[in-house]
Design a protein around this motif. Structure first.
Motif, mmCIF file in Angstrom:
data_model
loop_
_atom_site.group_PDB
_atom_site.id
_atom_site.type_symbol
_atom_site.label_atom_id
_atom_site.label_comp_id
_atom_site.label_asym_id
_atom_site.label_seq_id
_atom_site.Cartn_x
_atom_site.Cartn_y
_atom_site.Cartn_z
ATOM 1 N N VAL A 201 16.109 137.224 95.382
ATOM 2 C CA VAL A 201 17.563 137.124 95.231
ATOM 3 C C VAL A 201 18.219 137.526 96.550
ATOM 4 C CG1 VAL A 201 19.575 138.000 93.991
ATOM 5 C CG2 VAL A 201 17.407 137.613 92.769
ATOM 6 N N PRO A 202 18.970 136.621 97.186
ATOM 7 C CA PRO A 202 19.631 136.960 98.453
ATOM 8 C C PRO A 202 20.901 137.777 98.220
ATOM 9 C CG PRO A 202 20.117 134.702 97.857
ATOM 10 C CD PRO A 202 19.173 135.214 96.802
ATOM 11 N N ARG A 203 21.513 138.218 99.286
ATOM 12 C CA ARG A 203 22.791 138.915 99.192
ATOM 13 C C ARG A 203 23.878 137.954 98.734
ATOM 14 N NH1 ARG A 203 22.431 143.876 101.542
ATOM 15 N NH2 ARG A 203 20.675 144.203 102.992
ATOM 16 N N GLY A 204 24.908 138.519 98.136
ATOM 17 C CA GLY A 204 26.068 137.722 97.761
ATOM 18 C C GLY A 204 25.975 137.068 96.407
ATOM 19 N N VAL A 205 24.964 137.426 95.592
ATOM 20 C CA VAL A 205 24.828 136.828 94.265
ATOM 21 C C VAL A 205 25.670 137.620 93.262
ATOM 22 C CG1 VAL A 205 23.224 136.365 92.378
ATOM 23 C CG2 VAL A 205 22.559 135.877 94.741
ATOM 24 N N ARG A 206 26.414 136.901 92.454
ATOM 25 C CA ARG A 206 27.266 137.515 91.438
ATOM 26 C C ARG A 206 26.587 137.565 90.076
ATOM 27 N NH1 ARG A 206 31.062 135.433 87.696
ATOM 28 N NH2 ARG A 206 32.745 136.924 87.210
ATOM 29 N N GLU A 207 25.776 136.517 89.754
ATOM 30 C CA GLU A 207 25.198 136.417 88.415
ATOM 31 C C GLU A 207 23.832 135.738 88.479
ATOM 32 O OE1 GLU A 207 27.568 135.062 84.863
ATOM 33 O OE2 GLU A 207 26.112 133.410 84.924
ATOM 34 N N ILE A 208 22.923 136.230 87.643
ATOM 35 C CA ILE A 208 21.633 135.582 87.430
ATOM 36 C C ILE A 208 21.613 135.033 86.017
ATOM 37 C CG2 ILE A 208 19.136 135.921 87.283
ATOM 38 C CD1 ILE A 208 19.380 138.134 89.319
ATOM 39 N N HIS A 209 21.275 133.755 85.895
ATOM 40 C CA HIS A 209 21.169 133.113 84.584
ATOM 41 C C HIS A 209 19.776 132.501 84.471
ATOM 42 C CE1 HIS A 209 21.523 129.906 81.558
ATOM 43 N NE2 HIS A 209 22.469 130.651 81.012
ATOM 44 N N VAL A 210 19.113 132.748 83.342
ATOM 45 C CA VAL A 210 17.765 132.242 83.110
ATOM 46 C C VAL A 210 17.736 131.517 81.773
ATOM 47 C CG1 VAL A 210 15.333 132.845 82.790
ATOM 48 C CG2 VAL A 210 16.720 134.103 84.461
ATOM 49 N N ALA A 211 17.165 130.313 81.758
ATOM 50 C CA ALA A 211 16.931 129.574 80.514
ATOM 51 C C ALA A 211 15.477 129.124 80.515
ATOM 52 C CB ALA A 211 17.862 128.368 80.412
ATOM 53 N N TYR A 212 14.868 129.073 79.332
ATOM 54 C CA TYR A 212 13.470 128.656 79.298
ATOM 55 C C TYR A 212 13.156 127.918 78.012
ATOM 56 C CZ TYR A 212 11.682 132.301 76.031
ATOM 57 O OH TYR A 212 11.410 133.083 74.934
ATOM 58 N N ARG B 51 15.887 134.609 72.098
ATOM 59 C CA ARG B 51 16.875 133.813 72.827
ATOM 60 C C ARG B 51 16.174 132.827 73.764
ATOM 61 N NH1 ARG B 51 21.761 136.226 72.075
ATOM 62 N NH2 ARG B 51 21.705 138.423 71.451
ATOM 63 N N THR B 52 16.858 131.752 74.049
ATOM 64 C CA THR B 52 16.336 130.768 75.002
ATOM 65 C C THR B 52 16.995 130.892 76.365
ATOM 66 O OG1 THR B 52 17.952 129.117 74.260
ATOM 67 C CG2 THR B 52 15.800 129.135 73.163
ATOM 68 N N GLU B 53 18.017 131.738 76.485
ATOM 69 C CA GLU B 53 18.677 131.931 77.772
ATOM 70 C C GLU B 53 19.388 133.272 77.793
ATOM 71 O OE1 GLU B 53 22.155 129.394 78.537
ATOM 72 O OE2 GLU B 53 21.892 128.627 76.501
ATOM 73 N N PHE B 54 19.665 133.765 78.994
ATOM 74 C CA PHE B 54 20.405 135.018 79.147
ATOM 75 C C PHE B 54 21.009 135.061 80.541
ATOM 76 C CE2 PHE B 54 16.022 135.991 80.439
ATOM 77 C CZ PHE B 54 16.211 136.600 81.675
ATOM 78 N N PHE B 55 21.998 135.961 80.728
ATOM 79 C CA PHE B 55 22.582 136.175 82.044
ATOM 80 C C PHE B 55 22.765 137.675 82.267
ATOM 81 C CE2 PHE B 55 26.409 136.416 79.483
ATOM 82 C CZ PHE B 55 27.171 137.395 80.118
ATOM 83 N N VAL B 56 22.804 138.039 83.529
ATOM 84 C CA VAL B 56 23.074 139.419 83.934
ATOM 85 C C VAL B 56 24.027 139.372 85.117
ATOM 86 C CG1 VAL B 56 22.094 141.505 84.981
ATOM 87 C CG2 VAL B 56 20.872 140.360 83.134
ATOM 88 N N ARG B 57 25.089 140.148 85.045
ATOM 89 C CA ARG B 57 25.959 140.371 86.201
ATOM 90 C C ARG B 57 26.499 141.802 86.120
ATOM 91 N NH1 ARG B 57 29.468 136.425 83.279
ATOM 92 N NH2 ARG B 57 31.280 137.582 82.467
ATOM 93 N N ALA B 58 27.307 142.188 87.084
ATOM 94 C CA ALA B 58 27.731 143.587 87.166
ATOM 95 C C ALA B 58 28.576 144.008 85.974
ATOM 96 C CB ALA B 58 28.509 143.823 88.461
#
Length: 507
Positions: free
Chosen positions: A66-77, A118-125
């Protein structure tokens, strides 16, 4: 702008490597990389595909740079579910997330787990999917954690889509937790359900629905016990009140059994990535206690894969003997617990493991508060409830309609109740008295280290009754009560309506 998807193939056996991560051996795949934010502000996506063979490690990690400047990570599978031969397990793949602090056992980098719910999720601050923890998205190597729960003979083919959204991060909310005290009645019997699930793991109930249903069931306290995550802890505060104490915990869901961490400090996470053969459980049982919680093996004889308890009971503060609607699994657990009671009095030992009961409710029509543990505590506080459970001053009932009182007394005014010891000489006559309300047409049984020594007539339709039985400490090292429904057919006893922890007899 949005960068086009890039596909990464993770099927080649030669590209994978097995690393020991501090837990059991785990498979770590090649790293998925993203460009820095300098090239634009839109989301960027990578897709990973691969196949896990039968016999894969319990955990497979997909590193994500994950580089700098990322606001949100979203994963679906997604993953395939091929037809399998009769009697063979099909595919089931769990998922979770660890941040740049790593995947070492202990969970310092833990950011969430949803299992297979769940089939997807997100994480942010400032927010996260239930089951996951909001917090800063820092640069570094994150890991998507895959848990191949079962793998079909054909293998398990999966596809993971990872999307990073760039931009300024929000503010992480300061967690607020429920109070450790409610408006109790002083020393009294308090009713609770210590094993519950919501949308924060694999349940369907909201936290508000659980609180409402707990109050409707006549409960005084509950315990938050989501599978392998403490993410619900910070969302209970507004649902507690003078009439409902909300304890915080976790159902630590390993491949060799589940254990409820009951009433831990707010924000406590307990790792689950080990089996009995790894000799790790003692470390995490001690962690639960250091965090002020109780160690309670759950549904020890459940038949679902990974549910049967294999860690032994040397670390247990109590054991969940009755789980949800009463079934043959619970009957086996009850008999096994009774055997442990017999072992505890053999040779004059005084250590024993109290029994509990909880609903393990996940969704309607699961009944919150069926069964419930009724605890004699000095007040409706976290510490007092835990002390009552640990001491075994409790009984288990199928609902708030059922109440029990079990006492033993000697000829000189000696008296003991549930979880206590009546200290009398071995040949002193002892009177055991059981009072029951709310159990119409149920049968009372008194059980000792010799087995069932008294069976009463069915209670009247009013559900109330009193039975008395005389014994001595030399004849019965302990006495406990069972209140059972009428048996449907055959020689087996009816399902439990309630049962007590024992009263011990003798010096």
């Amino acid at each position: 702008m949005c960068e086009d998807d890039h596909e990464h193939d993770r099927t080649g056996i030669g590209r994978r490597a097995v690393f020991v991560t501090g837990a059991a051996a785990a498979l770590t795949l090649a790293t998925v990389s993203f460009a820095s934010a300098a090239g634009g502000t839109g989301p960027r996506t990578r897709t990973v595909r691969g196949t896990l063979p039968p016999g894969s490690p319990d955990f497979v990690y997909v590193p994500v740079e994950v580089p700098r400047g990322v606001r949100e990570i979203h994963v679906a599978y997604t993953y395939d579910r091929p037809t399998v031969p009769a009697g063979t397990q099909g595919n089931a793949l769990d998922i979770g997330l660890f941040d740049e602090r790593g995947t070492d056992l202990g969970g310092r980098g833990f950011r969430g787990w949803s299992g297979g719910a769940r089939t997807e999720f997100f994480v942010r601050a400032d927010a996260a999917t239930p089951g996951y923890l909001p917090g800063p998205v820092r640069a570094g190597t994150w890991h998507i954690a895959l848990g191949p729960y079962t793998v079909a003979p054909q293998g398990l083919s999966y596809e993971i889509t990872i999307t990073l959204t760039y931009g300024e991060q929000g503010e992480t909310p300061r967690p607020v937790y429920p109070p450790e005290r409610a408006g109790g009645r002083g020393r009294a019997w308090y009713r609770g359900d210590c094993h519950l699930h919501s949308e924060y793991s694999d349940g369907r109930y909201t936290l508000a629905e659980i609180a409402e249903l707990a109050r409707a069931a006549g409960l005084d306290f509950i315990n938050s016990s989501e599978h392998n995550t403490h993410s619900a802890h910070a969302h209970w505060a507004g649902l507690a009140g003078d009439d409902l104490l909300i304890l915080l915990g976790e159902e630590v869901t390993t491949r060799n059994g589940h254990v409820v961490a009951l009433g831990t400090d707010p924000g406590t996470f307990v790792d689950w990535r080990y089996r009995a053969r790894d000799n790790r459980f003692g470390r995490f049982a001690r962690q639960i206690r250091r965090a002020g919680g109780l160690v309670v093996p759950a549904h020890p004889h459940a038949t679902c894969i990974g549910c049967n308890w294999k860690f032994g009971f040397g670390e247990a503060d109590a054991v969940e003997v009755w789980n949800g609607a009463y079934t043959p699994d619970d009957e086996v657990a009850l008999a096994d617990w009774d055997g442990m009671l017999v072992a505890s009095v053999r040779g004059g030992r005084r250590d024993w493991i109290p029994a509990m009961g909880s609903s393990d409710s996940h969704r309607s029509p699961d009944v919150i508060g069926r069964p419930q543990t009724v605890v004699l505590a000095d007040d409706l506080t976290r510490e007092a409830i835990q002390e009552g459970i640990r001491a075994g001053r409790s009984y288990v009932a199928e609902s708030s309609k059922v109440s029990l009182s079990l006492t033993a007394s000697g000829g000189r005014g000696e008296h003991a109740g549930i979880g206590e010891r009546l200290r009398v000489a071995d040949d002193t006559p002892v009177t055991v008295r059981l009072e029951v309300t709310g159990a119409p047409r149920c049968t009372v049984r008194l059980v000792t280290d010799q087995g069932v020594l008294f069976t009463g007539d069915p209670l009247p339709v009013s559900g109330a009754g009193v039975v008395q039985w005389r014994t001595t400490a030399s004849y019965a090292a302990y006495v406990r009560a069972e209140v059972r429904h009428e048996a449907a057919a055959g020689p087996l006893p009816g399902a439990l309506a309630a049962f007590t922890n024992p009263v011990f007899l003798g010096g």
